[in-house]
Design a protein around this motif. Sequence first.
Motif, PDB file in Angstrom:
ATOM      1  N   ALA A 182       0.810  -1.219   0.000  1.00  0.00           N
ATOM      2  CA  ALA A 182       0.000   0.000   0.000  1.00  0.00           C
ATOM      3  C   ALA A 182       0.844   1.270   0.000  1.00  0.00           C
ATOM      4  N   SER A 252      -6.086   5.509  -4.628  1.00  0.00           N
ATOM      5  CA  SER A 252      -6.459   4.111  -4.373  1.00  0.00           C
ATOM      6  C   SER A 252      -7.851   3.923  -4.939  1.00  0.00           C
ATOM      7  N   ASP A 296       0.432   7.841  -0.162  1.00  0.00           N
ATOM      8  CA  ASP A 296       0.043   6.468  -0.504  1.00  0.00           C
ATOM      9  C   ASP A 296      -0.672   5.782   0.672  1.00  0.00           C
ATOM     10  N   ALA A 297      -0.136   5.961   1.867  1.00  0.00           N
ATOM     11  CA  ALA A 297      -0.778   5.356   3.053  1.00  0.00           C
ATOM     12  C   ALA A 297      -2.166   5.957   3.272  1.00  0.00           C
ATOM     13  N   SER A 299      -4.208   7.406   1.081  1.00  0.00           N
ATOM     14  CA  SER A 299      -5.232   7.061   0.081  1.00  0.00           C
ATOM     15  C   SER A 299      -5.851   5.717   0.430  1.00  0.00           C
ATOM     16  N   THR A 300      -5.022   4.772   0.886  1.00  0.00           N
ATOM     17  CA  THR A 300      -5.539   3.458   1.290  1.00  0.00           C
ATOM     18  C   THR A 300      -6.394   3.593   2.558  1.00  0.00           C
TER      19      THR A 300
HETATM   20 MG    MG Z   1      -1.798   3.410  -0.974  1.00  0.00          MG
END
Ligand code: MG
Length: 346
Positions: A182, A252, A296-297, A299-300
Amino acid sequence: MKRNIEKSLYIVAVCFFLSAYIVFAPGCALKQVQYTAVGTAMGTVITQHIYTKGENITGNIMEIITSLEQDRLSYRVSESEVSKINAQAGSDLFIALSKELNDDLTTCFNVSTKSEGAFDITVGPVTRLWNIDAWVSGENTEQKIPEPEQICSTLTHTGFDKITYSDDQMLLPEGMSLDLGAVGKGIACDRIADYLDQEGITGAVISVGGSILTYGEKEKGILWTVGIVNPRNTETPIGTVSLSGEWYVSTSGDYERYMEVDGKRYHHIMDPHTGYPADSGLSSVTIVCKSGILSDALSTACFVLGEKEGMELADYYDAAVLFVDIEGKLVMNSAMEKIFRQTKEN
Ligand code: MG
Ligand code: AMP
């Protein structure tokens, strides 16, 4: 998907191509060169546009991404640092972490805590139970939904709060493992930005799958324009964000990897509390902020949390967030309103 990834990695040398053309500024001599490159790494497509007066560094950037994946992050590569940690699960010896991985894990655990476990890099046993690697955008109709008992017993081997982690060392309980899927692409964007700093690059836009880095500028006063995928028509953007200088954009979505059973979509973003694909009413979440790993973290995490709690989390981290729900409705925070423009036909 796995077959595609292997095939993609195999043909990386073939499909990696470069082009360059000279950019002239009005009334000036040779000003800067734009290098463009497309390749494959981390099981995804890497696209680079680099503006520089120096030499072509696109090959070096591919090497940075590949070595980050092979030496550090991939749980599929037995020699990587993450694989070595996973191999020690259940031993009562603390595992020493490299500074880079320690910094990245600190960010991951911070987001896990703030999201109350919606983001959790120990969710790997669940994604493997669902066999998400085999999903190719809805085509795998023979795939099965795991039995509730299987999900329940798998969840006993997940949970970031079961890890003992302090002073650059970690103790991973038996049966648990780390999966940085992720955040790997966002981390790659961070490492690339460090390298661009070091090389004194004028401007760049680099996409590593669903994570994009904008850096510097190509011409004075010209903003970078980054398209945001329409989750139900991935050929056309749902809108664009306009950015100046260094930013990180991660999306995501439930369209990236999924299977459909009896008309219901099962996608690859798991709710670590239930062991099922997150059912938050969303089809995509886009984050724009000042760190690749964080974008990135988040969006998940925001995808799992849904609109209300996801927006609170994004605001906490000073991130711009755009939610697209399964009906196609767009919701965003005030930071996103300032930079987002919806495409007319959407
Ligand atoms: Mg992500
Ligand atoms: P992304 O596309 O960045 O949202 O990452 C999705 C990938 O992260 C999946 O393919 C899984 O490998 C992993 N993953 C799925 N759900 C979670 C979660 N809730 N927390 C952390 N990693 C996850």
